[in-house]
Design an enzyme around this catalytic site. Structure first.
Site, PDB file in Angstrom:
ATOM      1  N   CYS A   2      -0.482  53.481 -12.453  1.00 14.63           N
ATOM      2  CA  CYS A   2       0.238  52.431 -12.741  1.00 14.63           C
ATOM      3  C   CYS A   2       1.598  52.574 -12.706  1.00 14.63           C
ATOM      4  O   CYS A   2       2.005  53.668 -12.888  1.00 14.63           O
ATOM      5  CB  CYS A   2      -0.345  51.425 -13.904  1.00 14.63           C
ATOM      6  SG  CYS A   2      -1.986  51.097 -13.607  1.00 14.63           S
ATOM      7  N   ARG A  27       2.919  53.109  -7.190  1.00 16.11           N
ATOM      8  CA  ARG A  27       2.130  53.813  -8.187  1.00 16.11           C
ATOM      9  C   ARG A  27       0.960  53.074  -8.138  1.00 16.11           C
ATOM     10  O   ARG A  27      -0.281  53.218  -8.896  1.00 16.11           O
ATOM     11  CB  ARG A  27       2.827  54.160  -9.307  1.00 16.11           C
ATOM     12  CG  ARG A  27       3.782  54.854  -9.360  1.00 16.11           C
ATOM     13  CD  ARG A  27       4.541  55.003 -10.813  1.00 16.11           C
ATOM     14  NE  ARG A  27       3.614  55.537 -11.684  1.00 16.11           N
ATOM     15  CZ  ARG A  27       3.386  56.815 -11.912  1.00 16.11           C
ATOM     16  NH1 ARG A  27       3.742  57.977 -11.237  1.00 16.11           N
ATOM     17  NH2 ARG A  27       2.423  57.240 -12.705  1.00 16.11           N
ATOM     18  N   TRP A  75      -2.822  49.406 -10.828  1.00 15.20           N
ATOM     19  CA  TRP A  75      -3.851  49.824  -9.825  1.00 15.20           C
ATOM     20  C   TRP A  75      -5.077  49.867 -10.622  1.00 15.20           C
ATOM     21  O   TRP A  75      -5.225  50.887 -11.435  1.00 15.20           O
ATOM     22  CB  TRP A  75      -3.308  51.331  -9.245  1.00 15.20           C
ATOM     23  CG  TRP A  75      -4.538  51.969  -8.394  1.00 15.20           C
ATOM     24  CD1 TRP A  75      -4.705  51.345  -7.003  1.00 15.20           C
ATOM     25  CD2 TRP A  75      -5.168  53.061  -8.362  1.00 15.20           C
ATOM     26  NE1 TRP A  75      -5.786  52.088  -6.363  1.00 15.20           N
ATOM     27  CE2 TRP A  75      -6.162  53.095  -7.129  1.00 15.20           C
ATOM     28  CE3 TRP A  75      -5.245  54.182  -9.368  1.00 15.20           C
ATOM     29  CZ2 TRP A  75      -6.888  54.346  -6.973  1.00 15.20           C
ATOM     30  CZ3 TRP A  75      -6.227  55.065  -9.304  1.00 15.20           C
ATOM     31  CH2 TRP A  75      -6.967  55.255  -8.192  1.00 15.20           C
ATOM     32  N   ASN A 101      -0.563  52.719 -18.695  1.00 18.63           N
ATOM     33  CA  ASN A 101      -1.006  53.211 -17.551  1.00 18.63           C
ATOM     34  C   ASN A 101      -2.080  54.435 -18.188  1.00 18.63           C
ATOM     35  O   ASN A 101      -1.606  55.370 -18.874  1.00 18.63           O
ATOM     36  CB  ASN A 101       0.222  53.796 -16.696  1.00 18.63           C
ATOM     37  CG  ASN A 101      -0.440  54.776 -15.673  1.00 18.63           C
ATOM     38  OD1 ASN A 101      -1.453  54.878 -15.240  1.00 18.63           O
ATOM     39  ND2 ASN A 101       0.450  55.643 -15.096  1.00 18.63           N
ATOM     40  N   GLY A 102      -3.164  54.682 -17.648  1.00 20.04           N
ATOM     41  CA  GLY A 102      -4.214  55.470 -17.877  1.00 20.04           C
ATOM     42  C   GLY A 102      -5.566  55.021 -17.942  1.00 20.04           C
ATOM     43  O   GLY A 102      -5.848  53.742 -17.799  1.00 20.04           O
ATOM     44  N   GLU A 484      -6.022  68.536   7.117  1.00 21.58           N
ATOM     45  CA  GLU A 484      -5.040  67.765   6.726  1.00 21.58           C
ATOM     46  C   GLU A 484      -4.592  66.519   7.773  1.00 21.58           C
ATOM     47  O   GLU A 484      -4.360  65.493   7.484  1.00 21.58           O
ATOM     48  CB  GLU A 484      -3.743  68.912   6.375  1.00 21.58           C
ATOM     49  CG  GLU A 484      -2.571  67.761   6.291  1.00 21.58           C
ATOM     50  CD  GLU A 484      -2.655  66.924   4.830  1.00 21.58           C
ATOM     51  OE1 GLU A 484      -3.563  67.068   4.092  1.00 21.58           O
ATOM     52  OE2 GLU A 484      -1.883  65.996   4.640  1.00 21.58           O
ATOM     53  N   LYS A 488      -4.805  62.461   7.007  1.00 23.15           N
ATOM     54  CA  LYS A 488      -3.481  61.867   7.399  1.00 23.15           C
ATOM     55  C   LYS A 488      -3.941  60.626   8.115  1.00 23.15           C
ATOM     56  O   LYS A 488      -3.533  59.510   7.801  1.00 23.15           O
ATOM     57  CB  LYS A 488      -2.391  62.497   7.942  1.00 23.15           C
ATOM     58  CG  LYS A 488      -1.539  63.490   7.114  1.00 23.15           C
ATOM     59  CD  LYS A 488      -0.689  62.647   6.371  1.00 23.15           C
ATOM     60  CE  LYS A 488      -0.716  62.520   4.729  1.00 23.15           C
ATOM     61  NZ  LYS A 488      -1.402  63.458   3.904  1.00 23.15           N
ATOM     62  N   GLU A 491      -6.086  58.089   6.041  1.00 19.25           N
ATOM     63  CA  GLU A 491      -5.557  57.534   4.920  1.00 19.25           C
ATOM     64  C   GLU A 491      -4.715  56.390   5.237  1.00 19.25           C
ATOM     65  O   GLU A 491      -4.317  55.484   4.330  1.00 19.25           O
ATOM     66  CB  GLU A 491      -5.020  58.524   3.761  1.00 19.25           C
ATOM     67  CG  GLU A 491      -3.844  59.289   4.194  1.00 19.25           C
ATOM     68  CD  GLU A 491      -3.208  59.936   2.739  1.00 19.25           C
ATOM     69  OE1 GLU A 491      -3.399  59.585   1.815  1.00 19.25           O
ATOM     70  OE2 GLU A 491      -3.182  60.971   3.009  1.00 19.25           O
ATOM     71  N   HIS A 507     -22.890  74.166  15.319  1.00 20.60           N
ATOM     72  CA  HIS A 507     -23.906  74.180  14.194  1.00 20.60           C
ATOM     73  C   HIS A 507     -24.297  72.483  13.749  1.00 20.60           C
ATOM     74  O   HIS A 507     -24.635  72.254  12.941  1.00 20.60           O
ATOM     75  CB  HIS A 507     -23.415  74.900  13.094  1.00 20.60           C
ATOM     76  CG  HIS A 507     -23.195  76.382  13.283  1.00 20.60           C
ATOM     77  ND1 HIS A 507     -24.372  77.465  13.778  1.00 20.60           N
ATOM     78  CD2 HIS A 507     -21.971  77.106  13.821  1.00 20.60           C
ATOM     79  CE1 HIS A 507     -23.930  78.598  14.014  1.00 20.60           C
ATOM     80  NE2 HIS A 507     -22.511  78.367  14.048  1.00 20.60           N
ATOM     81  N   LYS A 603      -0.493  56.575  -5.488  1.00 18.54           N
ATOM     82  CA  LYS A 603       0.529  57.835  -5.368  1.00 18.54           C
ATOM     83  C   LYS A 603      -0.127  59.150  -5.985  1.00 18.54           C
ATOM     84  O   LYS A 603      -0.262  60.135  -5.792  1.00 18.54           O
ATOM     85  CB  LYS A 603       1.696  58.016  -5.403  1.00 18.54           C
ATOM     86  CG  LYS A 603       2.818  58.831  -5.023  1.00 18.54           C
ATOM     87  CD  LYS A 603       2.615  59.468  -3.810  1.00 18.54           C
ATOM     88  CE  LYS A 603       3.273  60.687  -3.309  1.00 18.54           C
ATOM     89  NZ  LYS A 603       3.126  61.423  -2.156  1.00 18.54           N
TER      90      LYS A 603
HETATM   91  C1  AGP Z   1      -2.367  62.887   0.289  1.00 20.27           C
HETATM   92  O1  AGP Z   1      -1.836  62.143   1.355  1.00 20.27           O
HETATM   93  C2  AGP Z   1      -3.128  62.039  -0.742  1.00 20.27           C
HETATM   94  N1  AGP Z   1      -2.108  60.841  -1.176  1.00 20.27           N
HETATM   95  C3  AGP Z   1      -3.893  62.501  -1.869  1.00 20.27           C
HETATM   96  O2  AGP Z   1      -4.833  63.473  -1.299  1.00 20.27           O
HETATM   97  C4  AGP Z   1      -3.101  63.660  -2.794  1.00 20.27           C
HETATM   98  O3  AGP Z   1      -2.586  64.749  -2.010  1.00 20.27           O
HETATM   99  C5  AGP Z   1      -3.651  64.310  -3.938  1.00 20.27           C
HETATM  100  O4  AGP Z   1      -4.306  63.055  -4.800  1.00 20.27           O
HETATM  101  C6  AGP Z   1      -3.328  65.100  -4.715  1.00 20.27           C
HETATM  102  O5  AGP Z   1      -1.994  64.665  -5.422  1.00 20.27           O
HETATM  103  P1  AGP Z   1      -1.140  65.756  -6.005  1.00 20.27           P
HETATM  104  O6  AGP Z   1      -0.578  66.710  -4.871  1.00 20.27           O
HETATM  105  O7  AGP Z   1      -0.021  64.696  -6.701  1.00 20.27           O
HETATM  106  O8  AGP Z   1      -1.811  66.456  -7.125  1.00 20.27           O
END
Ligand code: AGP
Length: 608
Positions: A2, A27, A75, A101-102, A484, A488, A491, A507, A603
């Site tokens: 958050c 956030r 969030w 936040n938490g 990766e 991308k 997401e 396999h 994020k």
């Molecule tokens: C990556 O595009 C994502 N947003 C997510 O996988 C991110 O890499 C992951 O949550 C790790 O975040 P960090 O590098 O801040 O620890």
């Protein structure tokens, strides 16, 4: 996950708080709210949905005499994302408001106890327990606000960054943190607290990083940090942050994500800065001077950062000769890993606040293993709790989809591989010099290559925009890049994609191949190329179209060939990665998705 901002000073608080929330929206953004004190009354306005919904409600009120206030973008973790559960939360008297936040892990039992003492709750959140408990202790035990906050936090289990204002103390704002980020911004005749630096960067560059279990009181002309448990004053000094406001803005781009992808040449340059001795052709990592060459490496991370670590395994083993184990943090933390004091655990995290990664860090330390943190945020929990820290120096990464952060992590991991190769004597100076020369040449080459990469990405995204699923295939160090590329695309465009080791297709997964399932093949000219070529022929024999992302002059017969510049060995990854990012970006834009704030994501995942 958050966003919090608090203000007290000589200016109207609400416009400052709203501006700060706009810079924190990445956030988390399923609801938001502000609370402020006006004519010794506490007012709170909240709204479901994005920040503009809150602004519309604020337009109907007149909060401009208030000079103390705070705000929150949410969030959801506990309680549906609606107005009732939006922060700030007030106590029963209506004299206290709190944002958080938490996750309060024991909130149910605390809530039960308070209900038995007659407290009536308005929401389903864990957060409301905090403000109700503070208020209850003030009344029942006749405590002052700081004492009640301290007593409350001693009963709480879990992560929090919180801020509290009281109508009875109109010029004060109290804040505290444990495991969730919270910073203090020191201004002139005004002070701020916030989850992240961009929230108040337009007003001040003087930042105080709070540590866990610290409490801070800000007033217009003063601030003071205390131990959250004892309320003893704690000496802290502001640090000057040289990020300019623009670097936390989009600087003319449509999205933070494209800005951050295009920043990667500069990120490579900044990450190398001060770490290469050109005259002697050596890597210089002052942060590691007290560390002996470790026996083994254990890399622990999540998501994109995990992919960076998996990619580095190939380079680290090849160049430094060290055995490397790479773990997803949420697995590492629960499998009682075998790590020894002569090993080194490397935790990689852009935000430095990811709960699973932090848990892995703490387990390593409990086992007496030194921890090297690789992160991007100065003063983050990973930075503070690691034995040694290497900052990726990538500047703020605002878009939820991580791009330049992975690039900077890979640069640092290459430097680590070279560093240990040089320190152990495994790498001869000629190889070292060549590798460093190639690394130093990347920024200019990538700068030149990005416009064409973006154009091809846009063309291919439109060509394949009807696909409902993709395979991404790679061998060797291209396998983590395939993972990766798939992440991308998933997401930000919400199209299913699966990264796979090309040699594994036979396999089982090859059963999925048909004309509607395109395969993205990552092709590097190396010993594995012939084997990769036969994997792709197996795909094409079943009617699967292949997009060949290749640094090789050789033609592998792909339906669409996407050439990237050739690089020295595995360093073509620094061209492949932005190409994969751009394809996902252009696809998401073409499909009209919310690129910087994809649904369901935040994020920084500060909960497990
Ligand atoms: C990556 O595009 C994502 N947003 C997510 O996988 C991110 O890499 C992951 O949550 C790790 O975040 P960090 O590098 O801040 O620890």
């Amino acid at each position: 996950m958050c966003g919090i901002i608090g203000y007290t000073g000589h200016r109207p608080a609400v416009p400052i708080v709203i501006e700060g929330l706009k810079r924190l929206e990445y956030r988390g953004y399923d609801s938001s709210g502000v609370a402020f004190i006006q004519n010794r009354s506490l007012l709170s306005i909240r709204a479901e949905g994005k920040l503009e919904m809150l602004e519309q409600k604020l337009a109907k009120s007149d909060p401009y005499l208030a000079t103390t206030g705070m705000g929150h973008t949410r969030w959801a973790t506990h309680g549906a994302p609606n107005e009732q559960n939006a922060h700030p939360h007030q106590d029963q008297t209506g004299r206290l408001a709190l944002v958080h936040n938490g996750i309060i892990e024991n909130y149910q039992s605390l809530k039960q106890d308070l209900k038995q003492e007659g407290v009536i709750f308005q929401s389903e959140t864990d957060t409301e327990v905090l403000v109700q408990l503070i208020s209850h202790l003030m009344k029942r035990d006749e405590l002052g606000l700081p004492e009640a906050i301290s007593r409350t936090l001693q009963q709480v289990e879990g992560a929090y960054a919180l801020a509290v204002i009281s109508a009875d103390h109109p010029d004060e704002l109290w804040a505290a943190r444990n495991s969730s980020p919270l910073l203090l911004g020191v201004g002139t005749g005004e002070n701020f607290v916030a989850s992240d630096i961009p929230a108040f960067l337009a007003s001040t560059r003087e930042v105080v990083f709070l540590d866990d279990h610290e409490l801070v009181c800000i007033r217009p002309d003063s601030w003071r940090v205390y131990s959250g448990h004892t309320l003893e004053p704690v000496d802290k000094a502001p640090q000057h942050v040289d990020w300019d406001v623009q670097s936390a803005q989009k600087s003319g781009h449509k999205h933070f994500m494209i800005k951050e992808i295009l920043e990667q040449p500069g990120v490579i340059r900044d990450c190398l800065a001060g770490r290469v001795d050109r005259d002697r052709g050596r890597v210089v990592l002052k942060e590691l001077e007290t560390l002996a060459v470790p026996a083994r490496l254990h890399i622990v991370a999540c998501g994109t950062s995990f992919h960076a670590g998996l990619w580095a395994k190939y380079i680290l083993e090849q160049w430094s000769g060290l055995a490397v184990q790479v773990d997803i943090a949420s697995e590492f933390r629960y499998r009682d890993p075998i790590v020894l004091p002569e090993d080194l655990v490397i935790v990689i995290s852009q935000s430095g606040e990811t709960a699973d990664t932090l848990a892995g860090l703490r387990i390593a330390r409990e086992k007496g293993v030194p921890v090297l943190g690789i992160c991007n945020v100065l003063g983050s929990a990973v930075a503070r709790e690691s034995d040694l820290v290497l900052y990726t120096q990538a500047g703020p990464e605002i878009s939820v989809a991580s791009t330049k952060a992975m690039c900077s992590q890979m640069v640092l991991l290459v430097l680590l591989a070279l560093y240990w190769g040089q320190e152990s004597g495994r790498l001869k100076s000629a190889s070292l010099s060549r590798a460093l020369q190639e690394m130093e040449g990347l920024p200019e080459r990538l700068e030149k290559a990005l416009p064409a990469l973006r154009e091809t990405a846009g063309f291919l995204a439109q060509t394949y925009s009807a696909a409902r699923s993709f395979f991404y295939l790679g061998r060797g160090s291209n396998y983590p890049l395939a993972l990766e590329g798939a992440l991308k695309l998933k997401e930000i465009s919400y199209i299913h994609a699966e990264g796979y080791a090309a040699g594994e297709m036979k396999h089982g997964p090859i059963a999925l191949i048909d004309a509607n399932l395109p395969t993205f093949a990552l092709i590097t000219e190396n010993d594995l190329l012939p084997k990769l070529r036969s994997n792709l022929q197996e795909v094409q024999a079943r009617g699967g179209p292949v997009i060949g992302l290749t640094s090789s002059a050789l033609d592998v017969g792909a339906e669409d060939r996407w050439e990237i510049p050739r690089a020295w060995g595995v360093l073509d990854a620094f061209f492949m990665l932005p190409a994969l990012q751009l394809f996902a970006y252009e696809m998401a834009v073409y499909l009209g998705k919310d690129v910087d704030q994809p649904r369901n994501l935040a994020k920084s995942v500060t909960v497990e």
